[in-house]
Motif scaffolding. Structure first.
Motif, PDB file in Angstrom:
ATOM      1  N   LEU A 224       0.813  -1.221   0.000  1.00 49.97           N
ATOM      2  CA  LEU A 224       0.000   0.000   0.000  1.00 49.97           C
ATOM      3  C   LEU A 224       0.845   1.269   0.000  1.00 49.97           C
ATOM      4  O   LEU A 224       0.475   2.272  -0.602  1.00 49.97           O
ATOM      5  CB  LEU A 224      -0.950  -0.007   1.204  1.00 49.97           C
TER       6      LEU A 224
ATOM      7  N   PHE B 117     -10.668  -2.525   4.443  1.00 50.19           N
ATOM      8  CA  PHE B 117      -9.472  -1.776   4.832  1.00 50.19           C
ATOM      9  C   PHE B 117      -9.669  -1.164   6.212  1.00 50.19           C
ATOM     10  O   PHE B 117     -10.689  -0.529   6.471  1.00 50.19           O
ATOM     11  CB  PHE B 117      -9.188  -0.652   3.829  1.00 50.19           C
ATOM     12  N   GLY B 118      -8.702  -1.354   7.076  1.00 52.58           N
ATOM     13  CA  GLY B 118      -8.744  -0.714   8.383  1.00 52.58           C
ATOM     14  C   GLY B 118      -7.935   0.567   8.345  1.00 52.58           C
ATOM     15  O   GLY B 118      -7.332   0.907   7.323  1.00 52.58           O
ATOM     16  N   LEU B 119      -7.915   1.245   9.450  1.00 57.67           N
ATOM     17  CA  LEU B 119      -7.188   2.508   9.541  1.00 57.67           C
ATOM     18  C   LEU B 119      -5.710   2.307   9.225  1.00 57.67           C
ATOM     19  O   LEU B 119      -5.094   3.128   8.542  1.00 57.67           O
ATOM     20  CB  LEU B 119      -7.357   3.090  10.946  1.00 57.67           C
ATOM     21  N   GLU B 120      -5.148   1.198   9.709  1.00 57.71           N
ATOM     22  CA  GLU B 120      -3.716   0.956   9.525  1.00 57.71           C
ATOM     23  C   GLU B 120      -3.357   0.826   8.041  1.00 57.71           C
ATOM     24  O   GLU B 120      -2.287   1.260   7.618  1.00 57.71           O
ATOM     25  CB  GLU B 120      -3.284  -0.289  10.308  1.00 57.71           C
ATOM     26  N   ALA B 121      -4.247   0.239   7.271  1.00 59.71           N
ATOM     27  CA  ALA B 121      -4.009   0.116   5.832  1.00 59.71           C
ATOM     28  C   ALA B 121      -4.000   1.496   5.181  1.00 59.71           C
ATOM     29  O   ALA B 121      -3.135   1.802   4.346  1.00 59.71           O
ATOM     30  CB  ALA B 121      -5.083  -0.763   5.199  1.00 59.71           C
ATOM     31  N   LEU B 122      -4.942   2.336   5.575  1.00 59.64           N
ATOM     32  CA  LEU B 122      -4.979   3.689   5.003  1.00 59.64           C
ATOM     33  C   LEU B 122      -3.774   4.509   5.438  1.00 59.64           C
ATOM     34  O   LEU B 122      -3.267   5.338   4.686  1.00 59.64           O
ATOM     35  CB  LEU B 122      -6.268   4.410   5.407  1.00 59.64           C
ATOM     36  N   GLU B 123      -3.306   4.259   6.649  1.00 60.25           N
ATOM     37  CA  GLU B 123      -2.104   4.964   7.109  1.00 60.25           C
ATOM     38  C   GLU B 123      -0.906   4.600   6.232  1.00 60.25           C
ATOM     39  O   GLU B 123      -0.091   5.456   5.899  1.00 60.25           O
ATOM     40  CB  GLU B 123      -1.807   4.617   8.578  1.00 60.25           C
TER      41      GLU B 123
END
Lengths: 355, 355
Positions: A73, A108-114
């Motif tokens: 990502l 997708f969780g927050l960590e993926a977007l981060e």
């Protein structure tokens, strides 16, 4: 009720991406005095307060432009920025601001977007561009990234696709075809991984190719180099879809023909090795592979001494009159019409290609 | 291989849309001298050649922001443009150019895209904006529309969210809550249609509400009117998520409180009738409904005589000091804290709402 009774008479595939955009936007007229250039170049061009401003946008769709099976990502975020900045550099301009819009499914969780944003952040830092806005929303499936970049002209004014003249030299930066082979290597490893999840891939011998695919760079340095050398290209485009397709865009927009010399196309040795491994013809890969994000431009023959011998630049041909058409001069000195075999997202399966 | 090992520790829902954007973009810094205003207003603000330029982008996702079961594609195209232009008008600026990016699944034929583009074309014509670029690609499912709009300041300079001062009057254009009830009516008819496909809906009594939902207009006229009246708002925002949420944005950005008078909120008679039919409290609908695309702004009390009695504008309250907070003064003269009940695409089911 209002259900769309879509007759599905004409498939999008049959038109292709360029044909489709052309068909859908043919009614649009330019009316604002501030619009200098609309649809049809790497970026639109406006003039605000006497300053030329470029605007470009690209949308990346999961399963069409990228596969998260082999795309980290963070790299995806970086690349999504780079493909847009490349369009600004292709106008010989300097990117200044961008906006980022995302649609993400609840997978997708927050960590993926981060992670994704970390890549966007690094690209913005590296290229010195401000992220000034965007939109984040949910999607019913998958990830969609839409980035818009703005840029301004530097000391040398904007360069369009349409200014090439007969006898101008055709020049390309860097080398071609590596990103496409990087994609083939990633896909091959993914297939192996599916069969044997214990498999530890050794990508070391292919690191250049894989990096060209996963973390391409936009040629900011070339725009700087040209300014330094005092060379203003007569026409320019970035190589996102493949060399042949981009040359044809230049020819069409400039109403000229061209002679491209196969033997002059710059190739990296690892690219040649990998092409052999995959039993692919190197020239075909370089001509149609795409995603190299190199700059392709034409210069006046008078400027040749200024670029001669520069390791970043290769003269691969010259422009001719329109009636001569776009020709590929093969290694055996045969002349054959250059055909676009660029990428069409409506035709090909999920890949890693951008427009 | 590179498969994302997403731990899914934090759900996006828990942060909400605004919290998510804030979290993801907190590391971004503004470095370019040409950037005047980054993330956090209706549009970003740049300065090129001495001219203020606004940039805004919105992404609309099928099944999240619209349902093609009751949204004609032509109206969808029109609305997708309008929601972006509304953000430019909310800066007290004039939209000049836009780009349109689409991701479409193969369930859409050319004729469907022509309908969508016809709506985009009509909106661009109506608002006098040039469509200068975009991207059209395939998607694995559904339709995603991403539009970016650019605008310039007119005679009166840009208005941000952050300029409201205590004692400024809080003013809104038009009336509120109609778009939300239009959506309820369309959904009700869709349910009836599912049970009885022969059903011919009579939407005539609700035409105003349905039009507010399907074919909203951006308040270009209000920006013109304010210039004519010689009124420069101290702060401005457009009402996309609902009145209460937008008032809180103004209060936060301007570091002020406010007193909103429930009885002053402008409501259309058909909206009141429909709210009763759906057994909904009119004020709740007006405060939280969203998608009205009216302009909400603050003016100096000195400017009150200029807007007094204007049928397009309603004073609904006034700003107070920050410590007083944002208060709703009810019809029974009770004061209660105003809470945001705006829309969150990560929480609510598929609707017809935009950010």
């Amino acid at each position: 009720m209002f259900e769309s009774k879509d007759p599905q008479k004409t498939s999008l595939e049959s038109l292709g991406e360029f044909g489709l955009i052309q068909h859908l936007t043919q009614a649009f007229e330019i009316k604002k005095p501030s619009t200098l250039l609309g649809i049809g170049d790497d970026a639109a061009l406006m003039n605000f307060g006497g300053e030329d401003v470029a605007l470009t946008t690209d949308m990346l769709v999961e399963g069409v432009h990228f596969d998260l099976g082999y795309t980290p990502l963070k790299h995806l975020g970086y690349k999504a920025v780079v493909v847009n900045l490349s369009d600004i550099y292709a106008m010989n301009m300097e990117p200044t601001q961008l906006t980022v819009s995302l649609a993400v499914s609840n997978r997708f969780g927050l960590e993926a977007l981060e992670e994704l944003y970390a890549g966007i952040y690094h690209a913005a830092e590296h290229y010195g561009v401000d992220v000034v806005g965007g939109d984040t929303t949910s999607s019913t499936s998958g990830l969609v990234i839409s980035i818009t970049a703005i840029g301004i002209a530097g000391a040398i004014e904007a360069v369009k696709r349409s200014g090439a003249r007969p006898n101008d030299l055709l020049v390309v930066s860097g080398d071609l075809g590596a990103a496409y082979l990087g994609l083939q290597i990633l896909r091959r490893e993914q297939e192996v991984f599916k069969v044997n999840p214990q498999h530890q891939p050794d990508l070391e011998p292919y690191s250049y190719l894989v990096e060209r695919q996963l973390k391409p760079e936009a040629r900011k340095d070339i725009v700087g180099l040209l300014a330094e050398l005092g060379v203003k290209p007569t026409a320019m485009i970035d190589i996102s879809d493949g060399l042949s397709s981009e040359i044809l865009h230049l020819c069409t927009a400039s109403r000229v023909g061209c002679s491209l010399y196969e033997e002059k196309i710059p190739l990296d040795p690892t690219m040649i090795g990998a092409a052999e491994e995959f039993n692919m013809e190197v020239s075909t890969v370089a001509l149609s592979g795409g995603e190299d994000y190199e700059l392709l431009f034409t210069i006046s023959p008078d400027d040749y001494p200024k670029i001669k011998g520069n390791p970043n630049l290769t003269v691969i041909g010259h422009m001719t009159d329109e009636a001569s058409g776009a020709q590929l001069i093969t290694r055996t000195s045969q002349s054959m019409p250059l055909t676009a075999r660029g990428w069409n997202s409506f035709r090909q399966p999920a890949g890693g290609q951008n427009d």
